[in-house]
Write an enzyme that holds these catalytic residues in place. Sequence first.
Site, PDB file in Angstrom:
ATOM      1  N   PHE A 137     -22.548 -61.696 -34.443  1.00  9.27           N
ATOM      2  CA  PHE A 137     -21.879 -60.493 -34.947  1.00  9.27           C
ATOM      3  C   PHE A 137     -21.725 -59.559 -33.756  1.00  9.27           C
ATOM      4  O   PHE A 137     -22.736 -59.128 -33.174  1.00  9.27           O
ATOM      5  CB  PHE A 137     -22.788 -59.888 -36.014  1.00  9.27           C
ATOM      6  CG  PHE A 137     -22.321 -58.645 -36.707  1.00  9.27           C
ATOM      7  CD1 PHE A 137     -21.436 -58.711 -37.775  1.00  9.27           C
ATOM      8  CD2 PHE A 137     -22.819 -57.395 -36.329  1.00  9.27           C
ATOM      9  CE1 PHE A 137     -21.046 -57.563 -38.460  1.00  9.27           C
ATOM     10  CE2 PHE A 137     -22.434 -56.240 -37.012  1.00  9.27           C
ATOM     11  CZ  PHE A 137     -21.545 -56.328 -38.088  1.00  9.27           C
ATOM     12  N   LEU A 139     -20.456 -56.136 -32.653  1.00  9.04           N
ATOM     13  CA  LEU A 139     -19.964 -54.792 -32.998  1.00  9.04           C
ATOM     14  C   LEU A 139     -20.259 -53.793 -31.869  1.00  9.04           C
ATOM     15  O   LEU A 139     -19.371 -53.089 -31.408  1.00  9.04           O
ATOM     16  CB  LEU A 139     -20.638 -54.337 -34.310  1.00  9.04           C
ATOM     17  CG  LEU A 139     -20.322 -52.927 -34.816  1.00  9.04           C
ATOM     18  CD1 LEU A 139     -18.843 -52.807 -35.205  1.00  9.04           C
ATOM     19  CD2 LEU A 139     -21.201 -52.576 -36.034  1.00  9.04           C
ATOM     20  N   GLU A 141     -21.049 -51.727 -28.477  1.00  8.28           N
ATOM     21  CA  GLU A 141     -20.446 -51.698 -27.136  1.00  8.28           C
ATOM     22  C   GLU A 141     -21.286 -50.791 -26.243  1.00  8.28           C
ATOM     23  O   GLU A 141     -22.061 -49.983 -26.751  1.00  8.28           O
ATOM     24  CB  GLU A 141     -19.007 -51.161 -27.224  1.00  8.28           C
ATOM     25  CG  GLU A 141     -18.115 -52.068 -28.064  1.00  8.28           C
ATOM     26  CD  GLU A 141     -16.643 -51.635 -28.021  1.00  8.28           C
ATOM     27  OE1 GLU A 141     -16.331 -50.604 -27.381  1.00  8.28           O
ATOM     28  OE2 GLU A 141     -15.837 -52.359 -28.625  1.00  8.28           O
ATOM     29  N   ILE A 171     -25.578 -58.279 -28.078  1.00  4.78           N
ATOM     30  CA  ILE A 171     -25.098 -59.248 -29.057  1.00  4.78           C
ATOM     31  C   ILE A 171     -26.124 -60.382 -29.205  1.00  4.78           C
ATOM     32  O   ILE A 171     -26.293 -61.219 -28.307  1.00  4.78           O
ATOM     33  CB  ILE A 171     -23.707 -59.803 -28.655  1.00  4.78           C
ATOM     34  CG1 ILE A 171     -22.716 -58.632 -28.434  1.00  4.78           C
ATOM     35  CG2 ILE A 171     -23.194 -60.772 -29.725  1.00  4.78           C
ATOM     36  CD1 ILE A 171     -22.645 -57.609 -29.563  1.00  4.78           C
ATOM     37  N   GLN A 349     -55.406 -52.130 -33.469  1.00  2.00           N
ATOM     38  CA  GLN A 349     -56.567 -51.261 -33.265  1.00  2.00           C
ATOM     39  C   GLN A 349     -57.838 -51.931 -33.813  1.00  2.00           C
ATOM     40  O   GLN A 349     -58.897 -51.874 -33.193  1.00  2.00           O
ATOM     41  CB  GLN A 349     -56.320 -49.906 -33.953  1.00  2.00           C
ATOM     42  CG  GLN A 349     -57.220 -48.789 -33.478  1.00  2.00           C
ATOM     43  CD  GLN A 349     -56.939 -48.364 -32.039  1.00  2.00           C
ATOM     44  OE1 GLN A 349     -55.896 -48.699 -31.472  1.00  2.00           O
ATOM     45  NE2 GLN A 349     -57.885 -47.667 -31.438  1.00  2.00           N
ATOM     46  N   GLU A 376     -29.298 -53.098 -36.102  1.00  3.91           N
ATOM     47  CA  GLU A 376     -28.582 -52.960 -37.389  1.00  3.91           C
ATOM     48  C   GLU A 376     -28.685 -51.542 -37.950  1.00  3.91           C
ATOM     49  O   GLU A 376     -28.797 -51.334 -39.151  1.00  3.91           O
ATOM     50  CB  GLU A 376     -29.067 -54.010 -38.399  1.00  3.91           C
ATOM     51  CG  GLU A 376     -28.625 -55.402 -37.978  1.00  3.91           C
ATOM     52  CD  GLU A 376     -28.928 -56.471 -38.998  1.00  3.91           C
ATOM     53  OE1 GLU A 376     -28.726 -56.221 -40.181  1.00  3.91           O
ATOM     54  OE2 GLU A 376     -29.353 -57.563 -38.577  1.00  3.91           O
ATOM     55  N   GLY A 377     -28.615 -50.583 -37.043  1.00  2.50           N
ATOM     56  CA  GLY A 377     -28.661 -49.178 -37.462  1.00  2.50           C
ATOM     57  C   GLY A 377     -30.060 -48.638 -37.268  1.00  2.50           C
ATOM     58  O   GLY A 377     -30.982 -48.946 -38.035  1.00  2.50           O
TER      59      GLY A 377
HETATM   60  N1  COS Z   1     -19.410 -49.909 -47.295  1.00  2.00           N
HETATM   61  C1  COS Z   1     -18.076 -49.765 -47.391  1.00  2.00           C
HETATM   62  N2  COS Z   1     -17.393 -48.808 -46.727  1.00  2.00           N
HETATM   63  C2  COS Z   1     -18.103 -47.989 -45.922  1.00  2.00           C
HETATM   64  C3  COS Z   1     -19.496 -48.089 -45.778  1.00  2.00           C
HETATM   65  C4  COS Z   1     -20.147 -49.097 -46.506  1.00  2.00           C
HETATM   66  N3  COS Z   1     -21.470 -49.251 -46.422  1.00  2.00           N
HETATM   67  N4  COS Z   1     -19.919 -47.139 -44.926  1.00  2.00           N
HETATM   68  C5  COS Z   1     -18.839 -46.460 -44.546  1.00  2.00           C
HETATM   69  N5  COS Z   1     -17.735 -46.982 -45.142  1.00  2.00           N
HETATM   70  C6  COS Z   1     -16.357 -46.513 -45.022  1.00  2.00           C
HETATM   71  C7  COS Z   1     -16.282 -45.071 -45.501  1.00  2.00           C
HETATM   72  O1  COS Z   1     -16.102 -45.021 -46.907  1.00  2.00           O
HETATM   73  C8  COS Z   1     -15.090 -44.556 -44.742  1.00  2.00           C
HETATM   74  O2  COS Z   1     -13.881 -44.967 -45.342  1.00  2.00           O
HETATM   75  P1  COS Z   1     -12.967 -43.929 -46.190  1.00  2.00           P
HETATM   76  O3  COS Z   1     -12.602 -42.853 -45.218  1.00  2.00           O
HETATM   77  O4  COS Z   1     -11.833 -44.773 -46.634  1.00  2.00           O
HETATM   78  O5  COS Z   1     -13.850 -43.441 -47.289  1.00  2.00           O
HETATM   79  C9  COS Z   1     -15.183 -45.290 -43.413  1.00  2.00           C
HETATM   80  O6  COS Z   1     -15.957 -46.472 -43.657  1.00  2.00           O
HETATM   81  C10 COS Z   1     -15.860 -44.466 -42.349  1.00  2.00           C
HETATM   82  O7  COS Z   1     -17.135 -44.090 -42.815  1.00  2.00           O
HETATM   83  P2  COS Z   1     -17.970 -42.911 -42.161  1.00  2.00           P
HETATM   84  O8  COS Z   1     -17.107 -41.687 -42.075  1.00  2.00           O
HETATM   85  O9  COS Z   1     -19.272 -42.793 -42.859  1.00  2.00           O
HETATM   86  O10 COS Z   1     -18.173 -43.481 -40.673  1.00  2.00           O
HETATM   87  P3  COS Z   1     -18.924 -42.901 -39.418  1.00  2.00           P
HETATM   88  O11 COS Z   1     -18.093 -43.144 -38.228  1.00  2.00           O
HETATM   89  O12 COS Z   1     -19.383 -41.500 -39.674  1.00  2.00           O
HETATM   90  O13 COS Z   1     -20.183 -43.898 -39.261  1.00  2.00           O
HETATM   91  C11 COS Z   1     -22.413 -44.716 -39.534  1.00  2.00           C
HETATM   92  C12 COS Z   1     -21.195 -43.982 -40.132  1.00  2.00           C
HETATM   93  C13 COS Z   1     -23.186 -43.859 -38.532  1.00  2.00           C
HETATM   94  C14 COS Z   1     -23.281 -44.987 -40.755  1.00  2.00           C
HETATM   95  C15 COS Z   1     -21.986 -46.062 -38.879  1.00  2.00           C
HETATM   96  O14 COS Z   1     -21.294 -45.826 -37.673  1.00  2.00           O
HETATM   97  C16 COS Z   1     -23.150 -46.974 -38.589  1.00  2.00           C
HETATM   98  O15 COS Z   1     -23.627 -47.672 -39.477  1.00  2.00           O
HETATM   99  N6  COS Z   1     -23.616 -47.008 -37.313  1.00  2.00           N
HETATM  100  C17 COS Z   1     -24.630 -47.953 -36.907  1.00  2.00           C
HETATM  101  C18 COS Z   1     -23.973 -49.222 -36.488  1.00  2.00           C
HETATM  102  C19 COS Z   1     -24.927 -50.364 -36.450  1.00  2.00           C
HETATM  103  O16 COS Z   1     -25.665 -50.620 -37.382  1.00  2.00           O
HETATM  104  N7  COS Z   1     -24.898 -51.083 -35.337  1.00  2.00           N
HETATM  105  C20 COS Z   1     -25.722 -52.224 -35.173  1.00  2.00           C
HETATM  106  C21 COS Z   1     -24.858 -53.437 -35.075  1.00  2.00           C
HETATM  107  S1  COS Z   1     -25.674 -54.907 -35.445  1.00  2.00           S
HETATM  108  S2  COS Z   1     -27.224 -54.940 -34.320  1.00  2.00           S
END
Ligand code: COS
Length: 396
Positions: A137, A139, A141, A171, A349, A376-377
């Site tokens: 996966f 995602l 960068e 990744i 500990q 994963e966040g």
């Molecule tokens: N399911 C479906 N849609 C989702 C969703 C979910 N869980 N979360 C967000 N969306 C949709 C929102 O509804 C929005 O769409 P609409 O405008 O049509 O409603 C769109 O995606 C953008 O959502 P949002 O505004 O919440 O996005 P942000 O850019 O603010 O990002 C976070 C939110 C911070 C939660 C996100 O960037 C994130 O999860 N970051 C961490 C990434 C991650 O886990 N990386 C690890 C990779 S694998 S090791």
Amino acid sequence: MQVHDSLSKVYDLPLFDNAHRQLVRDLSRWCAANLARDEREDEFVDIDAQCRALVTMLGEAGWLRYCVPANVGGVFPQLDVRTLCILRETLAYHEGLADFAFAMQGLGSGAITLAGTAEQQQRYLPGVAAGKLIAAFALSEPGAGSDAAALTTTATRDGNSYCLNGSKTWISNGGIADFYIVFARSEDVAGPKGISAFIVPADTPGLVIAERINVIAPHPLATLRFEECRVPATNMLGAAGEGFKLAMQTLDIFRASVAAAATGFARRAIDEAVQYVKQRRMFGQTLADMQMTQAKLANMATAIAASTLLTYQAAWFHDVGNYGAKREVAMAKMTATESAQKVIDDAVQLFGGRGVQQGQITERLYREIRALRIYEGATEVQQLIIARSLLKGGRK
Ligand code: COS
């Protein structure tokens, strides 16, 4: 060692059905027989080969069938999050790298399960389930980790293909994967709505493993570079501009399983600690006789119980409740990973010096748990998700 002595009764709850309970029994037996690698002097050696071997083993044993839907050789019509959690919790209890190998097959192919065409599913998912194709996966960068929507890798349409340029980092399975699910900016729209998902086979010209990354608990990890990397337009997953949502939906499933893995590590730590304190003597008694030890064990067990319930609540909401579970998934991921870190630290500990000695299980768990609070966040991202959901006043 008794398997899952720490909280075996949790599976009696009505959150589970008998197929889940049977899975726990079968899998625990299999793990005890096949993953007894307590002495891991070789942990830092040839991690790619170890990981490939584990994927093959998990595939041959049939466990990877739970990562894909029934129409392509899986067990359930859709991914069952409680099952994924049981698998990760149990595998993590026995062997962190086995948990990693399982989890990445699921995370790396999850977007194909959720949004793939019949042709895309047929081409990739049977191989994932059999352990013959390794998935990844892609995602994050260098400039877009927590802020995933800020990603800048581009996918430019050119006739019947898309040309990818950019970089991905952190990744998992990078370097050993057979294909990558790559999220890239294909639409002329800023933010999340410009992002689409693509299947990129590892042997596509222009996909370069730029750097292998070493971390405290070794597993295959890399930075990828895309240099005029061309894939057929039919490799797009789902609709153009829907890639960000697809990434989030995939993470909603697999973040719950990160919570489960953390709980598996924590359970192993407390089981090891309970055994140890009963035989370790000091001040004329065993460690277990001392009230300070008992207080620690009580807090550890309660923290694990709370994490377990949050995890399976989130999984149940996802599987059975017909509303979004992202708030509960985020609560589970945050709580289970943070409290597992503390539980494992407490176990270290109790073991004293042996707790940090290389080759000891506690030492390995101490290193293995750390990344789960980040990948994963990160915890802080889960806090954002929970608070935003509350403030918005809905479950979605
Ligand atoms: N399911 C479906 N849609 C989702 C969703 C979910 N869980 N979360 C967000 N969306 C949709 C929102 O509804 C929005 O769409 P609409 O405008 O049509 O409603 C769109 O995606 C953008 O959502 P949002 O505004 O919440 O996005 P942000 O850019 O603010 O990002 C976070 C939110 C911070 C939660 C996100 O960037 C994130 O999860 N970051 C961490 C990434 C991650 O886990 N990386 C690890 C990779 S694998 S090791």
